[in-house]
Design a protein around this motif. Structure first.
Motif, PDB file in Angstrom:
ATOM      1  N   LEU A  96       0.805  -1.229   0.000  1.00 35.15           N
ATOM      2  CA  LEU A  96       0.000   0.000   0.000  1.00 35.15           C
ATOM      3  C   LEU A  96       0.834   1.274   0.000  1.00 35.15           C
ATOM      4  O   LEU A  96       0.290   2.367  -0.137  1.00 35.15           O
ATOM      5  CB  LEU A  96      -0.967  -0.004   1.181  1.00 35.15           C
ATOM      6  N   THR A  97       2.155   1.155   0.114  1.00 35.05           N
ATOM      7  CA  THR A  97       2.988   2.374   0.090  1.00 35.05           C
ATOM      8  C   THR A  97       2.956   3.052  -1.270  1.00 35.05           C
ATOM      9  O   THR A  97       3.260   4.237  -1.371  1.00 35.05           O
ATOM     10  CB  THR A  97       4.461   2.086   0.475  1.00 35.05           C
ATOM     11  N   THR A  98       2.576   2.320  -2.314  1.00 36.52           N
ATOM     12  CA  THR A  98       2.535   2.914  -3.650  1.00 36.52           C
ATOM     13  C   THR A  98       1.187   3.547  -3.967  1.00 36.52           C
ATOM     14  O   THR A  98       1.011   4.100  -5.055  1.00 36.52           O
ATOM     15  CB  THR A  98       2.871   1.866  -4.727  1.00 36.52           C
ATOM     16  N   GLY A 120      -8.307  -1.633  12.020  1.00 36.13           N
ATOM     17  CA  GLY A 120      -8.643  -1.465  13.434  1.00 36.13           C
ATOM     18  C   GLY A 120      -7.547  -0.761  14.224  1.00 36.13           C
ATOM     19  O   GLY A 120      -7.830  -0.038  15.179  1.00 36.13           O
ATOM     20  N   ASP A 121      -6.296  -0.971  13.813  1.00 35.36           N
ATOM     21  CA  ASP A 121      -5.167  -0.316  14.480  1.00 35.36           C
ATOM     22  C   ASP A 121      -4.950   1.110  13.975  1.00 35.36           C
ATOM     23  O   ASP A 121      -4.098   1.819  14.494  1.00 35.36           O
ATOM     24  CB  ASP A 121      -3.885  -1.129  14.271  1.00 35.36           C
ATOM     25  N   GLY A 122      -5.693   1.504  12.939  1.00 33.36           N
ATOM     26  CA  GLY A 122      -5.567   2.859  12.422  1.00 33.36           C
ATOM     27  C   GLY A 122      -4.517   3.041  11.347  1.00 33.36           C
ATOM     28  O   GLY A 122      -4.152   4.169  11.014  1.00 33.36           O
ATOM     29  N   PHE A 123      -4.020   1.938  10.766  1.00 28.42           N
ATOM     30  CA  PHE A 123      -2.978   2.027   9.753  1.00 28.42           C
ATOM     31  C   PHE A 123      -3.526   2.000   8.327  1.00 28.42           C
ATOM     32  O   PHE A 123      -2.866   2.470   7.406  1.00 28.42           O
ATOM     33  CB  PHE A 123      -1.967   0.887   9.911  1.00 28.42           C
ATOM     34  N   VAL A 124      -4.690   1.401   8.156  1.00 27.43           N
ATOM     35  CA  VAL A 124      -5.286   1.260   6.828  1.00 27.43           C
ATOM     36  C   VAL A 124      -6.648   1.935   6.808  1.00 27.43           C
ATOM     37  O   VAL A 124      -7.418   1.835   7.765  1.00 27.43           O
ATOM     38  CB  VAL A 124      -5.413  -0.237   6.441  1.00 27.43           C
ATOM     39  N   MET A 173      -0.469   7.539   9.777  1.00 31.52           N
ATOM     40  CA  MET A 173       0.221   6.678  10.734  1.00 31.52           C
ATOM     41  C   MET A 173       0.637   5.371  10.060  1.00 31.52           C
ATOM     42  O   MET A 173       1.696   4.813  10.357  1.00 31.52           O
ATOM     43  CB  MET A 173      -0.700   6.406  11.938  1.00 31.52           C
ATOM     44  N   GLY A 174      -0.180   4.886   9.127  1.00 38.65           N
ATOM     45  CA  GLY A 174       0.163   3.689   8.372  1.00 38.65           C
ATOM     46  C   GLY A 174       1.405   3.888   7.521  1.00 38.65           C
ATOM     47  O   GLY A 174       2.233   2.985   7.393  1.00 38.65           O
ATOM     48  N   ALA A 185       4.723   1.699   7.871  1.00 36.21           N
ATOM     49  CA  ALA A 185       5.161   1.017   6.650  1.00 36.21           C
ATOM     50  C   ALA A 185       6.631   1.311   6.364  1.00 36.21           C
ATOM     51  O   ALA A 185       7.364   0.432   5.908  1.00 36.21           O
ATOM     52  CB  ALA A 185       4.283   1.423   5.474  1.00 36.21           C
ATOM     53  N   GLU A 186       7.064   2.546   6.630  1.00 36.65           N
ATOM     54  CA  GLU A 186       8.476   2.898   6.447  1.00 36.65           C
ATOM     55  C   GLU A 186       9.362   2.046   7.345  1.00 36.65           C
ATOM     56  O   GLU A 186      10.446   1.623   6.943  1.00 36.65           O
ATOM     57  CB  GLU A 186       8.711   4.374   6.760  1.00 36.65           C
ATOM     58  N   LYS A 187       8.905   1.806   8.561  1.00 33.05           N
ATOM     59  CA  LYS A 187       9.686   1.005   9.514  1.00 33.05           C
ATOM     60  C   LYS A 187       9.803  -0.441   9.057  1.00 33.05           C
ATOM     61  O   LYS A 187      10.897  -1.007   9.054  1.00 33.05           O
ATOM     62  CB  LYS A 187       9.065   1.054  10.909  1.00 33.05           C
ATOM     63  N   VAL A 188       8.677  -1.062   8.677  1.00 35.28           N
ATOM     64  CA  VAL A 188       8.743  -2.468   8.266  1.00 35.28           C
ATOM     65  C   VAL A 188       9.433  -2.614   6.917  1.00 35.28           C
ATOM     66  O   VAL A 188      10.072  -3.630   6.657  1.00 35.28           O
ATOM     67  CB  VAL A 188       7.364  -3.169   8.277  1.00 35.28           C
TER      68      VAL A 188
END
Length: 124
Positions: free
Chosen positions: A42-44, A73-77, A96-97, A101-104
């Motif tokens: 989803l980063t793209t 649910g966690d607020g990332f997507v 926040m996602g 995403a940058e971290k992973v």
């Protein structure tokens, strides 16, 4: 007077190590095999469910749906359903996602760059 602690001191204290720490569930969602791959995909930009399924080799519909629900649910997507026929749903990263995403992605990039070292290492 409450003692101030730095972030690294709080992390060293190990709240994540406690069995009832709520961050454990979030960590599990983000670092699961499918969680990492969904975040990277989803980063793209926004994608439909079928695009994600085709782009993430090996994921079943059930696991993809479950992973998207957890990350939402966690607020990332963010999930947006358009009222058209046939139904059209898109998934994208929240601000926040994008951060997580940058971290992973950093971890995934390191693994890909070092995969030869990892798979050919001498047994311990």
């Amino acid at each position: 007077m409450k003692e101030k602690t730095t972030l690294s001191e709080r992390l060293a204290r190990g709240d994540l190590m406690e069995p009832d720490c709520p961050s454990r569930g979030v960590l599990m969602h983000v670092t699961s095999r499918w969680g990492v791959l969904v975040l990277i995909a989803l980063t793209t930009g926004a994608k439909r469910f079928s695009e994600l399924r085709r782009g993430i080799g090996g994921v079943s519909e059930r696991m993809l749906a479950q992973t998207l629900q957890q990350l939402e649910g966690d607020g990332f997507v963010r999930r947006v359903a358009y009222q058209v026929v046939p139904p059209h749903v898109e998934y994208s990263l929240t601000p926040m996602g994008l951060e997580v995403a940058e971290k992973v992605r950093g971890l995934a990039d390191w693994i890909e760059l070092n995969i030869e070292r990892i798979v050919t290492r001498e047994p311990a």
